[in-house]
Write a protein that holds these residues in place. Structure first.
Motif, PDB file in Angstrom:
ATOM      1  N   ALA A  35       0.857  -1.179   0.000  1.00  0.00           N
ATOM      2  CA  ALA A  35       0.000   0.000   0.000  1.00  0.00           C
ATOM      3  C   ALA A  35       0.894   1.230   0.000  1.00  0.00           C
ATOM      4  CB  ALA A  35      -0.885   0.021   1.242  1.00  0.00           C
ATOM      5  N   ARG A  36       0.466   2.281  -0.681  1.00  0.00           N
ATOM      6  CA  ARG A  36       1.138   3.572  -0.553  1.00  0.00           C
ATOM      7  C   ARG A  36       0.389   4.326   0.544  1.00  0.00           C
ATOM      8  NH1 ARG A  36       2.257   7.001  -5.524  1.00  0.00           N
ATOM      9  NH2 ARG A  36       4.057   5.628  -5.506  1.00  0.00           N
ATOM     10  N   VAL A  37       1.147   4.781   1.547  1.00  0.00           N
ATOM     11  CA  VAL A  37       0.563   5.492   2.683  1.00  0.00           C
ATOM     12  C   VAL A  37       1.107   6.912   2.696  1.00  0.00           C
ATOM     13  CG1 VAL A  37       0.370   5.576   5.206  1.00  0.00           C
ATOM     14  CG2 VAL A  37       0.341   3.357   4.012  1.00  0.00           C
ATOM     15  N   ARG A  38       0.191   7.880   2.765  1.00  0.00           N
ATOM     16  CA  ARG A  38       0.568   9.282   2.970  1.00  0.00           C
ATOM     17  C   ARG A  38       0.772   9.466   4.472  1.00  0.00           C
ATOM     18  NH1 ARG A  38      -3.915  11.577   1.691  1.00  0.00           N
ATOM     19  NH2 ARG A  38      -4.532  12.090   3.803  1.00  0.00           N
ATOM     20  N   VAL A  39       1.980   9.766   4.869  1.00  0.00           N
ATOM     21  CA  VAL A  39       2.343   9.844   6.283  1.00  0.00           C
ATOM     22  C   VAL A  39       1.833  11.152   6.877  1.00  0.00           C
ATOM     23  CG1 VAL A  39       4.262   9.911   7.916  1.00  0.00           C
ATOM     24  CG2 VAL A  39       4.367   8.390   5.920  1.00  0.00           C
ATOM     25  N   GLU A  40       1.151  11.043   8.011  1.00  0.00           N
ATOM     26  CA  GLU A  40       0.643  12.218   8.717  1.00  0.00           C
ATOM     27  C   GLU A  40       1.307  12.422  10.067  1.00  0.00           C
ATOM     28  OE1 GLU A  40      -3.584  12.564   8.726  1.00  0.00           O
ATOM     29  OE2 GLU A  40      -3.706  12.356   6.552  1.00  0.00           O
ATOM     30  N   ALA A  41       1.879  11.364  10.640  1.00  0.00           N
ATOM     31  CA  ALA A  41       2.582  11.475  11.925  1.00  0.00           C
ATOM     32  C   ALA A  41       3.619  10.356  11.998  1.00  0.00           C
ATOM     33  CB  ALA A  41       1.606  11.356  13.097  1.00  0.00           C
ATOM     34  N   ILE A  74      -4.060   5.488   3.626  1.00  0.00           N
ATOM     35  CA  ILE A  74      -3.759   4.717   2.416  1.00  0.00           C
ATOM     36  C   ILE A  74      -4.193   5.531   1.202  1.00  0.00           C
ATOM     37  CG2 ILE A  74      -4.297   2.643   1.072  1.00  0.00           C
ATOM     38  CD1 ILE A  74      -4.662   1.148   3.718  1.00  0.00           C
ATOM     39  N   GLU A  75      -3.243   5.778   0.307  1.00  0.00           N
ATOM     40  CA  GLU A  75      -3.553   6.487  -0.934  1.00  0.00           C
ATOM     41  C   GLU A  75      -3.918   5.510  -2.051  1.00  0.00           C
ATOM     42  OE1 GLU A  75      -0.016   8.878  -1.658  1.00  0.00           O
ATOM     43  OE2 GLU A  75      -1.087  10.613  -0.847  1.00  0.00           O
ATOM     44  N   SER A  76      -3.206   4.389  -2.112  1.00  0.00           N
ATOM     45  CA  SER A  76      -3.457   3.409  -3.166  1.00  0.00           C
ATOM     46  C   SER A  76      -2.883   2.066  -2.754  1.00  0.00           C
ATOM     47  CB  SER A  76      -2.831   3.876  -4.491  1.00  0.00           C
ATOM     48  OG  SER A  76      -1.443   4.026  -4.344  1.00  0.00           O
ATOM     49  N   ALA A  86     -10.932  -9.723  -1.468  1.00  0.00           N
ATOM     50  CA  ALA A  86     -10.507 -10.211  -0.154  1.00  0.00           C
ATOM     51  C   ALA A  86      -9.517  -9.257   0.521  1.00  0.00           C
ATOM     52  CB  ALA A  86      -9.874 -11.593  -0.293  1.00  0.00           C
ATOM     53  N   SER A  87      -9.102  -8.205  -0.182  1.00  0.00           N
ATOM     54  CA  SER A  87      -8.136  -7.279   0.395  1.00  0.00           C
ATOM     55  C   SER A  87      -8.689  -6.682   1.681  1.00  0.00           C
ATOM     56  CB  SER A  87      -7.809  -6.165  -0.598  1.00  0.00           C
ATOM     57  OG  SER A  87      -6.907  -5.252  -0.006  1.00  0.00           O
ATOM     58  N   GLU A  88      -7.862  -6.659   2.691  1.00  0.00           N
ATOM     59  CA  GLU A  88      -8.285  -6.179   4.002  1.00  0.00           C
ATOM     60  C   GLU A  88      -8.371  -4.655   4.075  1.00  0.00           C
ATOM     61  OE1 GLU A  88      -6.716  -6.484   8.612  1.00  0.00           O
ATOM     62  OE2 GLU A  88      -5.774  -7.701   7.086  1.00  0.00           O
ATOM     63  N   PHE A  89      -7.641  -3.957   3.224  1.00  0.00           N
ATOM     64  CA  PHE A  89      -7.556  -2.504   3.294  1.00  0.00           C
ATOM     65  C   PHE A  89      -8.076  -1.848   2.029  1.00  0.00           C
ATOM     66  CE2 PHE A  89      -4.301  -4.119   6.168  1.00  0.00           C
ATOM     67  CZ  PHE A  89      -4.620  -3.435   7.331  1.00  0.00           C
ATOM     68  N   ARG A  90      -8.476  -0.579   2.178  1.00  0.00           N
ATOM     69  CA  ARG A  90      -8.986   0.219   1.073  1.00  0.00           C
ATOM     70  C   ARG A  90      -8.356   1.608   1.121  1.00  0.00           C
ATOM     71  NH1 ARG A  90     -10.272  -3.892  -1.036  1.00  0.00           N
ATOM     72  NH2 ARG A  90     -12.242  -4.929  -0.800  1.00  0.00           N
ATOM     73  N   PRO A  91      -8.196   2.244  -0.038  1.00  0.00           N
ATOM     74  CA  PRO A  91      -7.730   3.637  -0.040  1.00  0.00           C
ATOM     75  C   PRO A  91      -8.638   4.506   0.837  1.00  0.00           C
ATOM     76  CG  PRO A  91      -7.633   2.745  -2.249  1.00  0.00           C
ATOM     77  CD  PRO A  91      -8.354   1.715  -1.395  1.00  0.00           C
ATOM     78  N   GLY A  92      -8.007   5.458   1.523  1.00  0.00           N
ATOM     79  CA  GLY A  92      -8.741   6.350   2.422  1.00  0.00           C
ATOM     80  C   GLY A  92      -8.733   5.910   3.872  1.00  0.00           C
ATOM     81  N   HIS A 116      -1.951  -1.666  10.412  1.00  0.00           N
ATOM     82  CA  HIS A 116      -2.969  -1.901  11.439  1.00  0.00           C
ATOM     83  C   HIS A 116      -3.863  -0.662  11.434  1.00  0.00           C
ATOM     84  CE1 HIS A 116      -4.548  -3.539  15.212  1.00  0.00           C
ATOM     85  NE2 HIS A 116      -4.541  -2.298  15.666  1.00  0.00           N
ATOM     86  N   ARG A 117      -5.148  -0.844  11.484  1.00  0.00           N
ATOM     87  CA  ARG A 117      -6.051   0.317  11.467  1.00  0.00           C
ATOM     88  C   ARG A 117      -5.859   1.170  12.721  1.00  0.00           C
ATOM     89  NH1 ARG A 117      -8.783  -3.637   8.927  1.00  0.00           N
ATOM     90  NH2 ARG A 117      -9.558  -3.095   6.872  1.00  0.00           N
ATOM     91  N   VAL A 118      -5.917   2.489  12.542  1.00  0.00           N
ATOM     92  CA  VAL A 118      -5.884   3.400  13.679  1.00  0.00           C
ATOM     93  C   VAL A 118      -7.212   3.229  14.415  1.00  0.00           C
ATOM     94  CG1 VAL A 118      -5.809   5.827  14.411  1.00  0.00           C
ATOM     95  CG2 VAL A 118      -4.387   5.061  12.486  1.00  0.00           C
ATOM     96  N   PRO A 119      -7.170   2.916  15.705  1.00  0.00           N
ATOM     97  CA  PRO A 119      -8.420   2.728  16.446  1.00  0.00           C
ATOM     98  C   PRO A 119      -9.305   3.982  16.421  1.00  0.00           C
ATOM     99  CG  PRO A 119      -6.582   1.841  17.699  1.00  0.00           C
ATOM    100  CD  PRO A 119      -5.996   2.612  16.536  1.00  0.00           C
ATOM    101  N   GLU A 120     -10.592   3.753  16.396  1.00  0.00           N
ATOM    102  CA  GLU A 120     -11.573   4.843  16.418  1.00  0.00           C
ATOM    103  C   GLU A 120     -11.307   5.761  17.612  1.00  0.00           C
ATOM    104  OE1 GLU A 120     -14.437   6.947  14.652  1.00  0.00           O
ATOM    105  OE2 GLU A 120     -13.863   4.964  13.920  1.00  0.00           O
ATOM    106  N   GLY A 121     -11.305   7.042  17.362  1.00  0.00           N
ATOM    107  CA  GLY A 121     -11.092   8.012  18.428  1.00  0.00           C
ATOM    108  C   GLY A 121      -9.636   8.386  18.656  1.00  0.00           C
ATOM    109  N   TRP A 122      -8.697   7.668  18.057  1.00  0.00           N
ATOM    110  CA  TRP A 122      -7.271   7.991  18.201  1.00  0.00           C
ATOM    111  C   TRP A 122      -6.868   9.034  17.175  1.00  0.00           C
ATOM    112  CZ3 TRP A 122      -3.307   3.548  19.229  1.00  0.00           C
ATOM    113  CH2 TRP A 122      -3.665   2.859  20.389  1.00  0.00           C
ATOM    114  N   THR A 123      -5.945   9.888  17.570  1.00  0.00           N
ATOM    115  CA  THR A 123      -5.331  10.816  16.614  1.00  0.00           C
ATOM    116  C   THR A 123      -4.242  10.067  15.852  1.00  0.00           C
ATOM    117  OG1 THR A 123      -3.594  11.545  18.130  1.00  0.00           O
ATOM    118  CG2 THR A 123      -5.708  12.759  18.205  1.00  0.00           C
TER     119      THR A 123
END
Length: 141
Positions: A35-41, A74-76, A86-92, A116-123
């Motif tokens: 996956a291409r990930v746009r880094v925010e932190a 995730i950008e792409s 069956a892919s576990e992840f999606r862009p966005g 790993h998905r960022v948990p709901e409510g986490w920055t």
């Protein structure tokens, strides 16, 4: 997908934090299983500092981009992932990324098994700080 530009902090070799330099480079499209990930932190921890100083046993030889963890969006996905139902992840999606160095960048390609998905409510900052610090605490216990 096209090759894109990104900014990275890299060092030509370990030995001093003063060797870290910001520069622009090309990032190829994500490959199969990536996956291409746009880094925010990014996380900052002793392993990163020690690697830059050459004091960490897993420090790469030669030039490297520090950073063992980050969080972003995730950008792409590589071709095999983006067309797979069956892919576990999606862009966005917001994700935590574990790397073997390379997180000190505005974007990176990484195997989806290291996401790993960022948990709901986490920055994003909480997501980026969780992995290595959490594992270090767990090992300490």
């Amino acid at each position: 997908m096209e090759t894109s530009r990104r900014l990275v902090w890299s060092t030509a070799r370990a030995g001093s934090l003063e060797r870290l330099k910001l520069h622009e480079e090309f990032l190829p499209p994500p490959g199969p299983g990536e996956a291409r990930v746009r880094v925010e932190a990014i996380g900052l921890n002793f392993a990163d500092i020690f690697a830059c100083q050459g004091l960490y046993s897993a420090t790469p030889s030669g030039s490297f981009v520090p950073g063992l963890e980050c969080a972003g969006v995730i950008e792409s996905l590589g071709d095999d992932e983006s067309h797979s139902p069956a892919s576990e992840f999606r862009p966005g999606e917001r994700v935590i990324v574990l790397t073997r160095f390379g997180a000190y960048a505005t974007a990176l390609n990484v195997g989806t098994r290291y996401l790993h998905r960022v948990p709901e409510g986490w920055t994003m900052e909480q997501g980026a700080a969780w992995a290595v610090q959490g594992l270090t605490s767990w090992y300490g216990l």
